[in-house]
Design a protein around this motif. Structure first.
Motif, PDB file in Angstrom:
ATOM      1  N   PRO A 342      41.362  12.916  92.006  1.00  0.00           N
ATOM      2  CA  PRO A 342      40.853  13.498  90.762  1.00  0.00           C
ATOM      3  C   PRO A 342      41.950  13.671  89.728  1.00  0.00           C
ATOM      4  N   GLU A 343      43.162  14.030  90.190  1.00  0.00           N
ATOM      5  CA  GLU A 343      44.248  14.259  89.242  1.00  0.00           C
ATOM      6  C   GLU A 343      44.691  12.976  88.557  1.00  0.00           C
ATOM      7  N   TYR A 346      39.992  10.017  89.155  1.00  0.00           N
ATOM      8  CA  TYR A 346      38.838   9.661  89.989  1.00  0.00           C
ATOM      9  C   TYR A 346      38.507   8.174  89.926  1.00  0.00           C
ATOM     10  N   LYS A 348      38.572   6.259  87.342  1.00  0.00           N
ATOM     11  CA  LYS A 348      37.872   5.817  86.132  1.00  0.00           C
ATOM     12  C   LYS A 348      38.751   5.010  85.176  1.00  0.00           C
ATOM     13  N   LYS A 462      49.606  14.534  87.102  1.00  0.00           N
ATOM     14  CA  LYS A 462      48.404  14.178  86.373  1.00  0.00           C
ATOM     15  C   LYS A 462      48.595  12.864  85.631  1.00  0.00           C
ATOM     16  N   TYR A 464      46.461  10.770  82.528  1.00  0.00           N
ATOM     17  CA  TYR A 464      45.276  10.683  81.666  1.00  0.00           C
ATOM     18  C   TYR A 464      45.495   9.616  80.616  1.00  0.00           C
ATOM     19  N   GLU A 465      44.395   9.217  80.028  1.00  0.00           N
ATOM     20  CA  GLU A 465      44.453   8.122  79.079  1.00  0.00           C
ATOM     21  C   GLU A 465      44.468   8.651  77.660  1.00  0.00           C
ATOM     22  N   LYS A 466      45.321   8.082  76.835  1.00  0.00           N
ATOM     23  CA  LYS A 466      45.336   8.468  75.428  1.00  0.00           C
ATOM     24  C   LYS A 466      45.762   7.260  74.601  1.00  0.00           C
ATOM     25  N   ASN A 473      52.263  12.453  83.768  1.00  0.00           N
ATOM     26  CA  ASN A 473      53.025  13.697  83.744  1.00  0.00           C
ATOM     27  C   ASN A 473      53.644  13.937  85.108  1.00  0.00           C
ATOM     28  N   GLU A 485      57.356  12.838  80.963  1.00  0.00           N
ATOM     29  CA  GLU A 485      56.092  12.258  80.533  1.00  0.00           C
ATOM     30  C   GLU A 485      56.354  10.800  80.204  1.00  0.00           C
TER      31      GLU A 485
ATOM     32  N   GLU B 164      40.353  19.707  89.964  1.00  0.00           N
ATOM     33  CA  GLU B 164      41.138  18.841  89.088  1.00  0.00           C
ATOM     34  C   GLU B 164      40.354  18.423  87.844  1.00  0.00           C
ATOM     35  N   ASP B 165      39.061  18.326  87.969  1.00  0.00           N
ATOM     36  CA  ASP B 165      38.260  17.859  86.840  1.00  0.00           C
ATOM     37  C   ASP B 165      36.937  18.616  86.837  1.00  0.00           C
ATOM     38  N   ALA B 184      41.911  15.544  78.366  1.00  0.00           N
ATOM     39  CA  ALA B 184      42.904  15.553  79.440  1.00  0.00           C
ATOM     40  C   ALA B 184      43.453  16.940  79.773  1.00  0.00           C
ATOM     41  N   GLU B 188      45.014  22.474  82.063  1.00  0.00           N
ATOM     42  CA  GLU B 188      46.455  22.682  81.845  1.00  0.00           C
ATOM     43  C   GLU B 188      46.739  24.142  81.495  1.00  0.00           C
ATOM     44  N   ASP B 212      45.267  17.793  71.850  1.00  0.00           N
ATOM     45  CA  ASP B 212      44.441  16.791  72.531  1.00  0.00           C
ATOM     46  C   ASP B 212      42.971  16.963  72.158  1.00  0.00           C
ATOM     47  N   ARG B 216      40.809  14.057  70.083  1.00  0.00           N
ATOM     48  CA  ARG B 216      39.612  13.453  70.653  1.00  0.00           C
ATOM     49  C   ARG B 216      38.350  13.914  69.925  1.00  0.00           C
TER      50      ARG B 216
END
Lengths: 667, 280
Positions: A342-343, A346, A348, A462, A464-466, A473, A485, B164-165, B184, B188, B212, B216
């Motif tokens: 999940p961190e 998942y 995706k 973690k 994540y997408e940006k 991280n 990062e 986590e999510d 994201a 945090e 963030d 978004r």
């Protein structure tokens, strides 16, 4: 009247330091039926054994009690000595004065008294011992190897080369296993397929090997030397004799967008397919779950285009029954997929991939023809991050063990990336670098020093997408846990190596044990690494724990030698410690009443019905009968039997009862 | 049935609008709420850093009082209080000796029978099943649901949502007509107690969260914790200093957003008490 000899061993000082051995021997000499009693420093030594042998000859002993260490240690030694002196070896018993007494108690009278009691109960037991003979069983000199990865291939070839027959079954359409998916191999960077495919071909062509691909074990019965296996040959929807492997059907199949298992979902395959160009056998199978004909009842294009009319839509699974003397289990392992994390999203993010997927990207036979291109948009990643221990060594994730192969393949991945993308930057997040192995540490140093891979000691919390980037991280624990990062284009997770799907079911079919992580259990972690607890079934490769190629190959050769040893004999001998149903003179024939509770209780299917008939063939009585070849002497049936009609030879009711009475000083 | 209510210190002070909105929403659905009499501090961050027994005795006293008052179930809107109470219940259930010590220290019976709900669980149990037709002014905005640390952690004890999510607030906000965004920074750290001692750190940590959400396209940040709210709202100046721009995305308690969707008066939801003007 019994004439029993008691031999009390000092075991150097192991026993004599806390037990008064001379006193034990003296006390024992006064028991009824004891004709000889002596203590000696090392009973297992040559002079010690001679003492036993000469006492048997001179005193005409009918039974022997050796009061020494655990029977697991020296029972075979003393039984052999007795046999050499002409006494049936099963007339010899051991009282465990070491593990059960001297090692666990302080010096003192009570300790000596306990030792005396231990001797006493065995003296009374041995009076009821009967001469037993070893059981002999024939050996079928054919081996069944399950799993056609590198371990199964190696084991098959080695056994076949000793001149014995091998049946190799593989669940997938081709042999080759995970090794066929790999690009280059550590620590030499030689191409995986180049070293593997010749062996695959050798298997297919070997006169002693029968290869069944697309086949699984249905059931297994029997025992060492005499197994009966049923193999399910899944229908390939193809007449293999007619198929020439031309491949026309695979190019014409309209259902083309099925994620390819061989390419770990990074490429597609049609519904009728050969997993990869070098497959053995190089003949297609129809995937009935996706094939339009099987799902919608229409199509049959492959049948129309096939020049040899080899397609068989109505072909059914076939069950093949084979008799084998030994099995090698080489069913391999699997890896956790990215959706386990999940961190890390998942699963995706398409550009967060597994190590096995990276292998396909780096492989010349892969979906990108060996160019490192990220799955989402096909761009060459400028920054790539590798995460070691994704899942492994993480008790919170339920995988506390080290997957062992990842440190090495990650170094290899980073190296391959740097070789292919010269301007690229690669990072490896690691906990520890575990590079134990010949030329392994040097290989990792090469990645760091020659190829400039950035190794960062720390974990990634973690991803994540940006803006089309993957933000990673993490922390650098060598710089005081400094947060790091990285804006990466692609991330490779070295996900944990886990037991294969269906490992438990297979273990249950085979009657072998498995560990809490569902890897198959070896009989002894050090001294019996390729044996299982079931005689005649051996392990090879990563089905036992995560293993790299050299280890899998060594293990496979080890298992093959074990099989060859077994096949070097025409008959096997087994200990006669098995269950027997009593028989009596007519008209009772047996105290067994034929309830057959024991049949359902037996874990080895060793008990059958026996019909007692008179001379005219009329049924008088049905009673239970134990098959001495199958019985493992576990004693479950004894506990179940309501009329006490079953005894374990050497551990009869009478003997057990006698032991208890002796302990209670009833004699 | 009467639902017990443990406000804790924040809901009586800096985040009294949270209390106002919780009570307003409960009232709209005729959920009977009764505050625990003579409640005390949950111990917050301070107690469990200093003395384990004290950190358990304080929440245990609250739970004892609830039992004494005949309450079977209590709602604890503050995520930190919720964490302390739930951890205490867990610890005492597996250690009879500790339980005896705590009972003796408090001089109050404790059986561990009271069930503890966080605000999401309370809303899911008593409000959302009856929501049909009650959403008169759909909260038609893109929202970033921010869970922070204590609402979903530690999972072994709370057994609530995915750590986590997490998704529970997103699902709830969807029902009010909002569009929760995938972002994201859901879990945090906001900087928490550093709010007072190192405000600049809060500016940085909370700043990344706000940034963030903004990047978004969020029009509001939805929270369920007074600490998170005060950092994201009250410390907006520090956040804007860190970001180098003025970001005016408002931060709403989930009960405020829900209240707006239900058509409850803005004043009754305490929206005027925020530092960042609530324009949505």
């Amino acid at each position: 009247m019994s004439k029993i000899g008691v031999f009390v061993c000092h075991c150097g000082e192991n026993i004599s330091a806390t037990v008064d051995c001379a006193k034990v021997a003296e006390t024992a000499s006064k028991y009824d039926g004891v004709a000889f009693s002596v203590d000696y420093k090392y009973m297992c030594s040559d002079p010690g054994q001679s003492l036993i042998k000469s006492a048997i000859a001179e005193k005409g002993l009918t039974g022997v009690v050796v009061a020494a260490c655990s029977p697991r240690m020296h029972e075979p030694t003393f039984r052999k000595a007795c046999a050499e002196a002409g006494l049936n070896p099963y007339m010899c018993e051991m009282a465990n004065l070491r593990e059960h007494c001297s090692w666990v108690h302080e010096k003192g009278e009570a300790t000596t008294e306990k030792a005396t009691d231990l001797v006493r109960i065995l003296v009374e037991k041995v009076k009821y011992n009967q001469s037993l003979n070893e059981i002999r069983v024939p050996v079928t000199k054919t081996a069944l190897v399950i799993g056609g990865g590198i371990a199964g291939i190696q084991a098959s070839l080695d056994i076949a080369n000793t001149g014995h027959k091998v049946i190799l079954i593989e669940k997938d359409p081709s042999i080759g296993g995970h090794m066929s998916q790999l690009s280059e191999t550590f620590p030499t960077l030689d191409c995986s397929q180049c070293i593997l495919t010749p062996r695959m071909v050798e298997v297919a062509q070997h006169p002693n090997i029968t290869l069944y691909t697309y086949a699984e074990l249905e059931s297994l019965e029997g025992f060492i030397g005499n197994f009966k296996a049923k193999i399910r040959r899944k229908s390939k929807s193809l007449d293999e004799k007619l198929c020439t492997g031309c491949g026309l059907c695979t190019t014409k199949c309209p259902t083309k967008k099925i994620p390819s298992e061989f390419n770990e979902g990074l490429g597609n395959r049609p519904a009728i397919y050969v997993p990869f160009p070098q497959a053995v056998p190089n003949k297609p199978v129809i995937d009935r779950i996706h094939c339009t004909y099987y799902t919608k009842g229409k199509c049959r294009i492959c049948e129309k285009v096939c020049p040899t009319q080899a397609i068989r839509f109505d072909q059914e699974d076939q069950i093949v029954e084979v008799e084998v003397g030994a099995l090698v289990i080489a069913t391999g392992f699997n890896i956790k997929q990215t959706d386990f994390f999940p961190e890390y999203g998942y699963g995706k993010y398409p550009d967060v991939i597994t190590g096995l997927q990276f292998e396909r990207l780096a492989s010349a036979s892969g979906p990108t023809l060996g160019e490192i291109r990220r799955p989402s948009d096909g761009k060459i990643p400028e920054k790539i991050v590798f995460l070691a221990c994704a899942g492994s060594r993480d008790p919170a994730k339920g995988i506390p063990y080290c997957s062992k192969i990842c440190c090495m393949y990650i170094a290899k991945h980073a190296m391959l990336y740097q070789h292919k993308v010269h301007s690229g930057k690669s990072y490896v997040f690691y906990m520890d670098i575990r590079a134990g192995g010949k030329m392994y540490e040097e290989f990792v140093r090469r990645a760091i020093e020659d190829d400039g891979v950035n190794y960062i000691r720390g974990r990634v919390s973690k991803i994540y997408e940006k803006n089309g980037k993957l933000i990673v991280n993490g922390a650098d624990t060598l710089l005081g846990a400094m947060p790091i990062e990285i804006e990466a284009d692609m991330v490779v997770l070295a996900t944990a190596g886990i037991a294969n799907d269906g490992a438990e079911e297979l273990a249950q079919k085979l009657h072998i044990s498995y560990d809490p992580y569902r890897f198959f259990a070896e009989a002894h972690p050090k001294l019996k690494p390729v044996e299982t607890n079931t005689a005649g079934i051996f392990l090879a490769g990563a089905c036992q724990a995560p293993r790299d190629i050299p280890e899998s190959v060594s293990m496979a050769s080890g298992a093959a030698v074990k099989v060859a040893c077994l096949f070097s004999q025409d008959e096997l001998t087994r200990e006669p410690i098995i269950a027997v149903v009593n028989r009596q003179a007519p008209p009772a024939y047996s105290s067994c009443v034929g309830c057959f509770l024991c049949v359902s209780a037996c874990p080895y299917q060793a008990i059958e019905k026996e019909e007692i008939r008179n001379r005219n063939g009329e049924l008088i009585k049905s009673i239970a009968k134990v098959n001495p070849g199958l019985c493992q002497g576990c004693g479950t049936c004894v506990a179940f039997c309501r009329t006490k009609s079953i005894d374990i030879q050497g551990y009869t009711h009478e003997q057990m009862y006698t032991e208890v009475l002796a302990l209670l000083n009833e004699y | 049935m009467t639902l017990g209510f443990y406000p804790g210190c924040s809901l009586k002070g800096s985040s009294r609008e949270y209390a106002e909105s919780v009570l307003a929403v409960a009232k709209a659905f005729d959920v009977e709420i009764e505050e625990i009499t003579d409640w005390n501090c949950c111990g917050a961050t301070a107690a469990h850093n200093l003395n384990k027994e004290l950190s358990l005795a304080l929440p245990a006293r609250i739970l004892s009082l609830a039992e004494k008052q005949g309450l079977k179930e209590i709602v604890v809107p503050c995520a930190a209080c919720y964490s302390r109470l739930t951890v205490t219940k867990h610890e005492l259930s597996k250690d009879p000796l500790l339980k005896a010590t705590v009972i003796e220290a408090n001089g109050l019976d404790y059986s561990g029978s009271v069930s503890i709900l966080n605000i999401i669980q309370m809303l899911d149990k008593y409000i959302t099943p009856n929501l049909g037709g009650r959403v008169v002014k759909p909260f038609d905005h893109k929202v970033a649901c921010y869970y922070g640390c204590l609402l979903v952690r530690p999972h072994e004890i709370l057994k609530f949502d995915r750590e986590e999510d997490p998704q529970s607030m997103d699902i709830l906000m969807l029902k009010t007509g909002a569009t929760p965004i995938d972002w994201a920074y859901k879990t945090e750290c906001c900087g928490a107690g550093l709010s007072v001692s190192r405000t600049s750190s809060v500016g940085r940590l909370s700043g990344k969260i706000i940034e963030d959400a903004k990047d978004r396209g969020a029009e509001a940040v939805i929270v369920a914790c007074p600490m998170c709210h005060s950092n994201l709202d009250m410390r907006r100046d520090a956040i804007n200093t860190f970001l180098g721009e003025k970001v005016d995305i408002p931060v709403l308690y989930i009960t405020q957003a829900l209240g707006l969707a239900l058509g409850i008066d803005r004043k009754k939801l305490g929206l005027q008490r925020h530092f960042v003007k609530v324009t949505v």
